[in-house]
Design a protein around this motif. Structure first.
Motif, PDB file in Angstrom:
ATOM      1  N   ARG A   1       0.801  -1.219   0.000  1.00 15.46           N
ATOM      2  CA  ARG A   1       0.000   0.000   0.000  1.00 15.46           C
ATOM      3  C   ARG A   1       0.843   1.281   0.000  1.00 15.46           C
ATOM      4  NH1 ARG A   1      -5.373  -0.860   1.361  1.00 15.46           N
ATOM      5  NH2 ARG A   1      -5.867  -2.986   2.038  1.00 15.46           N
ATOM      6  N   ALA A   2       2.150   1.154   0.215  1.00 21.17           N
ATOM      7  CA  ALA A   2       2.993   2.336   0.393  1.00 21.17           C
ATOM      8  C   ALA A   2       3.087   3.241  -0.844  1.00 21.17           C
ATOM      9  CB  ALA A   2       4.385   1.913   0.856  1.00 21.17           C
ATOM     10  N   PRO A   3       3.270   2.711  -2.065  1.00 27.35           N
ATOM     11  CA  PRO A   3       3.371   3.617  -3.225  1.00 27.35           C
ATOM     12  C   PRO A   3       2.051   4.349  -3.478  1.00 27.35           C
ATOM     13  CG  PRO A   3       4.215   1.423  -3.756  1.00 27.35           C
ATOM     14  CD  PRO A   3       3.490   1.303  -2.451  1.00 27.35           C
ATOM     15  N   ARG A   4       2.163   5.579  -3.946  1.00 25.95           N
ATOM     16  CA  ARG A   4       0.961   6.333  -4.311  1.00 25.95           C
ATOM     17  C   ARG A   4       0.485   5.863  -5.675  1.00 25.95           C
ATOM     18  NH1 ARG A   4       1.827  12.549  -4.148  1.00 25.95           N
ATOM     19  NH2 ARG A   4      -0.284  12.342  -4.998  1.00 25.95           N
ATOM     20  N   GLN A   5      -0.672   5.246  -5.708  1.00 27.64           N
ATOM     21  CA  GLN A   5      -1.147   4.664  -6.954  1.00 27.64           C
ATOM     22  C   GLN A   5      -1.760   5.688  -7.897  1.00 27.64           C
ATOM     23  OE1 GLN A   5      -3.229   0.845  -6.583  1.00 27.64           O
ATOM     24  NE2 GLN A   5      -2.560   0.732  -4.455  1.00 27.64           N
ATOM     25  N   ASP A   6      -1.828   6.954  -7.457  1.00 31.37           N
ATOM     26  CA  ASP A   6      -2.352   7.979  -8.353  1.00 31.37           C
ATOM     27  C   ASP A   6      -1.251   8.578  -9.233  1.00 31.37           C
ATOM     28  OD1 ASP A   6      -1.043   9.152  -6.244  1.00 31.37           O
ATOM     29  OD2 ASP A   6      -2.460  10.818  -6.020  1.00 31.37           O
ATOM     30  N   THR A   7      -0.034   8.048  -9.101  1.00 27.15           N
ATOM     31  CA  THR A   7       1.056   8.480  -9.972  1.00 27.15           C
ATOM     32  C   THR A   7       1.484   7.310 -10.858  1.00 27.15           C
ATOM     33  OG1 THR A   7       2.851   7.824  -8.470  1.00 27.15           O
ATOM     34  CG2 THR A   7       1.877  10.010  -8.148  1.00 27.15           C
ATOM     35  N   ARG A   8       2.129   7.639 -11.976  1.00 33.46           N
ATOM     36  CA  ARG A   8       2.562   6.601 -12.920  1.00 33.46           C
ATOM     37  C   ARG A   8       3.580   5.668 -12.264  1.00 33.46           C
ATOM     38  NH1 ARG A   8       5.943   6.045 -17.684  1.00 33.46           N
ATOM     39  NH2 ARG A   8       4.730   5.081 -19.369  1.00 33.46           N
ATOM     40  N   ARG A   9       4.557   6.251 -11.588  1.00 29.10           N
ATOM     41  CA  ARG A   9       5.582   5.424 -10.950  1.00 29.10           C
ATOM     42  C   ARG A   9       5.002   4.638  -9.786  1.00 29.10           C
ATOM     43  NH1 ARG A   9      11.482   7.820 -10.152  1.00 29.10           N
ATOM     44  NH2 ARG A   9      11.243   7.665 -12.419  1.00 29.10           N
ATOM     45  N   GLY A  10       4.052   5.230  -9.065  1.00 30.65           N
ATOM     46  CA  GLY A  10       3.415   4.520  -7.951  1.00 30.65           C
ATOM     47  C   GLY A  10       2.665   3.291  -8.435  1.00 30.65           C
ATOM     48  N   LEU A  11       1.978   3.434  -9.590  1.00 31.19           N
ATOM     49  CA  LEU A  11       1.272   2.291 -10.182  1.00 31.19           C
ATOM     50  C   LEU A  11       2.261   1.188 -10.529  1.00 31.19           C
ATOM     51  CD1 LEU A  11      -1.103   0.843 -11.563  1.00 31.19           C
ATOM     52  CD2 LEU A  11      -0.655   2.241 -13.604  1.00 31.19           C
ATOM     53  N   ARG A  12       3.388   1.578 -11.141  1.00 36.78           N
ATOM     54  CA  ARG A  12       4.405   0.578 -11.499  1.00 36.78           C
ATOM     55  C   ARG A  12       4.947  -0.125 -10.262  1.00 36.78           C
ATOM     56  NH1 ARG A  12      10.296   2.595 -12.772  1.00 36.78           N
ATOM     57  NH2 ARG A  12      10.120   2.720 -10.486  1.00 36.78           N
ATOM     58  N   ASP A  13       5.301   0.640  -9.226  1.00 37.58           N
ATOM     59  CA  ASP A  13       5.911   0.047  -8.038  1.00 37.58           C
ATOM     60  C   ASP A  13       4.930  -0.855  -7.296  1.00 37.58           C
ATOM     61  OD1 ASP A  13       8.052   1.539  -8.802  1.00 37.58           O
ATOM     62  OD2 ASP A  13       8.067   2.880  -7.072  1.00 37.58           O
TER      63      ASP A  13
ATOM     64  N   LEU B   1      -2.221  -5.535 -13.041  1.00 36.61           N
ATOM     65  CA  LEU B   1      -1.438  -5.767 -14.256  1.00 36.61           C
ATOM     66  C   LEU B   1      -2.114  -5.142 -15.471  1.00 36.61           C
ATOM     67  CD1 LEU B   1      -0.362  -9.475 -13.640  1.00 36.61           C
ATOM     68  CD2 LEU B   1       1.170  -7.507 -13.777  1.00 36.61           C
ATOM     69  N   ASP B   2      -3.441  -5.222 -15.546  1.00 36.54           N
ATOM     70  CA  ASP B   2      -4.161  -4.596 -16.659  1.00 36.54           C
ATOM     71  C   ASP B   2      -3.957  -3.076 -16.654  1.00 36.54           C
ATOM     72  OD1 ASP B   2      -5.169  -6.928 -17.758  1.00 36.54           O
ATOM     73  OD2 ASP B   2      -7.024  -6.867 -16.583  1.00 36.54           O
ATOM     74  N   GLN B   3      -4.047  -2.463 -15.469  1.00 44.44           N
ATOM     75  CA  GLN B   3      -3.823  -1.019 -15.372  1.00 44.44           C
ATOM     76  C   GLN B   3      -2.399  -0.664 -15.794  1.00 44.44           C
ATOM     77  OE1 GLN B   3      -4.772  -0.049 -11.328  1.00 44.44           O
ATOM     78  NE2 GLN B   3      -6.981  -0.289 -11.595  1.00 44.44           N
ATOM     79  N   TYR B   4      -1.458  -1.494 -15.363  1.00 41.22           N
ATOM     80  CA  TYR B   4      -0.057  -1.255 -15.710  1.00 41.22           C
ATOM     81  C   TYR B   4       0.142  -1.346 -17.229  1.00 41.22           C
ATOM     82  CZ  TYR B   4       4.955  -1.965 -16.228  1.00 41.22           C
ATOM     83  OH  TYR B   4       6.258  -1.862 -16.634  1.00 41.22           O
ATOM     84  N   VAL B   5      -0.427  -2.364 -17.847  1.00 42.29           N
ATOM     85  CA  VAL B   5      -0.279  -2.536 -19.298  1.00 42.29           C
ATOM     86  C   VAL B   5      -0.866  -1.349 -20.044  1.00 42.29           C
ATOM     87  CG1 VAL B   5      -1.057  -3.915 -21.273  1.00 42.29           C
ATOM     88  CG2 VAL B   5      -0.148  -5.050 -19.250  1.00 42.29           C
ATOM     89  N   ASN B   6      -2.042  -0.881 -19.604  1.00 37.86           N
ATOM     90  CA  ASN B   6      -2.679   0.268 -20.275  1.00 37.86           C
ATOM     91  C   ASN B   6      -1.793   1.507 -20.220  1.00 37.86           C
ATOM     92  OD1 ASN B   6      -4.951  -1.229 -20.939  1.00 37.86           O
ATOM     93  ND2 ASN B   6      -6.068  -0.637 -19.078  1.00 37.86           N
TER      94      ASN B   6
END
Length: 339
Positions: free
Chosen positions: A136-148, A204-209
């Motif tokens: 839960r630590a990475p901010r998922q509202d950022t591109r890098r957070g989604l990746r991490d 993974l789907d969000q990451y691929v998009n």
């Protein structure tokens, strides 16, 4: 034999035999190369040899025994790592003996060097609250957070080794709801397909998009960094950095997170979770990609919590014994042998 002959065989072993004849992965070849470099360092440090003075004449059972001791005492290497270096040196000498019969005697002599006895340590898996906090630590509202977030979640869910994650391509990912899976390429280029949670599939789907829009090339690196406008496969150092970066942020909310985090702790945590859920060891062995079930068995021997819970459960259904020391004072004294 001359040093030229020694280094000629080193080169053909590393650049031809290992990648082409044995088809070992680049990661494994790097490990073998590290073993040879360590041996050269040992010979230069202890025998004061220059590189152009190193030949097969200086390699024998005594030399390699001293080498393993040096790895342990001077380089403070773990026994398992020292044994990996020893196995690599033996593999190299086996190849050399096949190339030149004059080297068979050296290979047979070094074969007698025994591996260091390694003490089995309990796997240092993270607790489940620590795993949750790290994911839960990475901010998922950022591109890098989604990746991490996707990387951390996938390492845990697939119980994957770091290199297995780095070697993933879009063709290895299947996010079909209820049937999601990833195909991992492990040690010795052996592949295994493991199921993943639907939640992981959605990430993974969000990451691929975001990172592979359109139709990605099947053989492209799934996780990558961008340098000079070009995609490059992420490195193990990249993974170590992001894990410790997010662990530092999560530690304020979850003190259970250790000071240093490595990806194998997520793999260990997943294995322990499966064991506690009642998954049989042979199934966990296949899931982890272990060659030998003895490696997997360490999770069972390490899980004292399961033993404790089993003991408490057994105690709850065991009838209390009838009291022995009950009766008149005279009877109790007689039973105790005091009269």
């Amino acid at each position: 034999m001359t040093s030229d002959e020694f280094f000629r065989l080193v080169r053909t072993w590393l650049t031809i035999h290992l990648p082409r004849a044995r088809r070992l992965s680049p990661h494994t070849i790097r490990s073998y190369k590290a073993a040879l470099n360590a041996l050269l360092d040992y010979l230069r440090e202890t025998q004061h040899l220059e590189l152009d003075g190193i030949t097969f004449d200086g390699i024998n059972r005594s030399t390699i025994t001293g080498f393993t001791t040096w790895l342990l005492d001077v380089k403070h290497m773990e026994p398992s790592s020292a044994n990996q270096r020893l196995a690599a040196i033996k593999s190299f000498l086996s190849y050399c003996a096949g190339e030149d019969p004059a080297l068979v005697a050296i290979w047979l002599d070094v074969k007698l060097v025994r591996p260091v006895r390694a003490v089995a340590h309990a796997p240092d898996g993270l607790t489940m609250p620590a795993v949750d906090a790290l994911i839960r630590a990475p901010r998922q509202d950022t591109r890098r957070g989604l990746r991490d977030t996707t990387i951390i979640l996938l390492i845990f869910d697939a119980a994957a080794r770091v290199q297995e994650i780095l070697d993933l391509t879009p063709a290895d990912i299947d996010t079909t709801p209820g049937a999601g899976r990833v195909t991992l390429t492990g040690k010795g280029t052996k592949t295994r397909t493991v199921p993943i949670m639907d939640k992981t599939g959605r990430h993974l789907d969000q990451y691929v998009n975001e990172f592979h829009p359109g139709t990605p090339a099947p053989g492209a690196s799934f996780f990558y960094t961008v340098r000079a406008g070009q995609h490059h496969q992420m490195s193990q150092d990249n993974i170590a950095y992001l894990l410790n970066k997010h662990a530092a942020a999560a530690r304020a909310h979850c003190p259970e997170l250790p000071e240093r985090i490595h990806a194998h702790q997520l793999r260990h945590a997943r294995a322990m979770q499966m064991l506690r859920a009642g998954v049989p060891l042979p199934h966990i062995k296949e899931f982890l990609g272990h060659a030998n079930i003895a490696t997997t068995s360490i999770y069972a021997s390490a899980d004292s919590q399961m033993v404790r819970e089993a003991i408490q459960k057994a105690a709850s259904v065991t009838p209390d014994l009838a009291p022995i020391w009950k009766g008149s004072d005279d009877l109790i004294l007689r039973l105790a042998g005091l009269k």
